[in-house]
Design an enzyme around this catalytic site. Structure first.
Site, short mmCIF file in Angstrom:
data_model
loop_
_atom_site.label_atom_id
_atom_site.label_comp_id
_atom_site.label_asym_id
_atom_site.label_seq_id
_atom_site.Cartn_x
_atom_site.Cartn_y
_atom_site.Cartn_z
N HIS A 1 46.64 47.91 45.71
CA HIS A 1 45.54 47.32 46.48
C HIS A 1 44.68 46.70 45.16
O HIS A 1 45.11 46.78 44.06
CB HIS A 1 44.74 48.25 47.13
CG HIS A 1 44.03 49.24 46.46
ND1 HIS A 1 43.10 50.42 46.88
CD2 HIS A 1 43.99 49.49 45.08
CE1 HIS A 1 42.55 51.01 45.95
NE2 HIS A 1 43.13 50.60 44.87
N SER B 1 47.15 53.02 43.57
CA SER B 1 46.20 52.04 42.84
C SER B 1 46.78 51.94 41.32
O SER B 1 48.08 51.31 41.07
CB SER B 1 44.86 52.72 42.68
OG SER B 1 44.00 51.97 42.16
#
EC number: 3.4.21.92
Length: 201
Positions: free
Chosen positions: A123, A98
Site C-alpha cells: 500500500h 507494508s
C-alpha cells in the site's frame, strides 16, 4: 514480557547457552518478526553487516513475519541488503505487509520465497502530523516524495510499469502467495525445505 527460548549446546569447555535468534544467526538466518521500527532495524542492519564480515561470499537467509512499520527504518534494512556483498534470500512466513513486503521483494532475484499460507500486502505510505499549516504542508510533501520512492522500488523489483504499481498501491492490496508471485514480489512458493534446496540448485 515475551519469552525467548534458550538453546544449550555442549562445547569442549562445557555447555554454552544461546537465545534462539543468536543460535540461528550462526546459521546465517535473520528474523524480521515484528513491527519495523528504528531499534529493531538497527539490530537487523548490524546482523547483516556482521554476517558479511564473517563471510562475504556466503548467502544470508532473511525470514519475514512483519506487519510493516516505519518507512525510514525499513529503508535502512533495505539499503543494507542491497549494499552488502552476500546474496540475501527472503522468505515470507505468516505475513509481509507494508515495509515487510518491500524487504521481501528486495531479496536476491530468484531467491524470494513464500510459504503456502502467507499473506503479502502492499500500500502507499501513511502519516499524520499536527502543527502549523506550513509544517503540515512540508510533511505532506515529504510523504508524497516517499510514496514516489517506494513506487519506484517496487517497480524495480517486480519489473512492472510504474503506472501499474501506483494504481496497485492506492489502497491496502492483500495478496496470496500465488498472487504475489504473479505480481513479481516473490519468485517461488515453497512447502518444504527440500523444495527450497531443489530450487536453489
Amino acid at each position: 514480557m515475551s519469552y525467548v527460548p534458550i538453546v544449550i549446546e555442549p562445547t569442549s569447555r562445557g555447555e554454552r547457552a544461546y537465545d534462539i535468534y543468536s543460535r540461528l544467526l550462526k546459521e546465517r538466518i535473520i528474523f524480521v518478526c515484528s513491527t519495523v521500527e528504528d531499534h529493531m532495524a538497527n539490530l537487523i542492519v548490524a546482523q547483516l553487516l556482521f554476517l558479511e564480515a564473517e563471510n562475504p561470499k556466503k548467502d544470508i537467509y532473511m525470514y519475514i513475519n512483519s506487519p510493516g512499520g516505519v518507512v525510514t527504518a525499513g529503508l535502512a534494512i533495505y539499503d543494507t541488503m542491497q549494499y552488502i556483498k552476500p546474496k540475501v534470500a527472503t522468505l515470507c512466513i505468516g505475513q509481509a505487509c507494508s515495509m515487510g513486503s518491500l524487504l521481501l521483494c528486495g531479496g536476491e532475484k530468484g531467491m524470494r520465497y513464500s510459504l503456502p499460507h502467507s499473506r503479502i500486502m502492499i500500500h502507499q505510505p501513511s502519516g499524520g502530523y499536527k502543527g502549523q499549516a506550513t509544517d503540515i504542508e512540508i510533511h505532506a510533501q515529504e510523504t508524497l516524495k516517499i510514496k514516489r520512492l517506494l513506487n519506484e522500488l517496487y517497480s524495480k523489483h517486480t519489473e512492472q510499469e510504474l503506472q501499474h504499481i501506483e494504481k496497485s498501491m492506492e489502497r491496502d492490496n492483500f495478496m496470496s502467495p500465488e498472487e504475489a508471485k504473479k505480481f513479481g514480489l516473490v519468485d517461488n512458493i515453497i512447502s518444504s525445505r527440500d523444495v527450497m534446496a531443489l530450487l536453489a540448485k
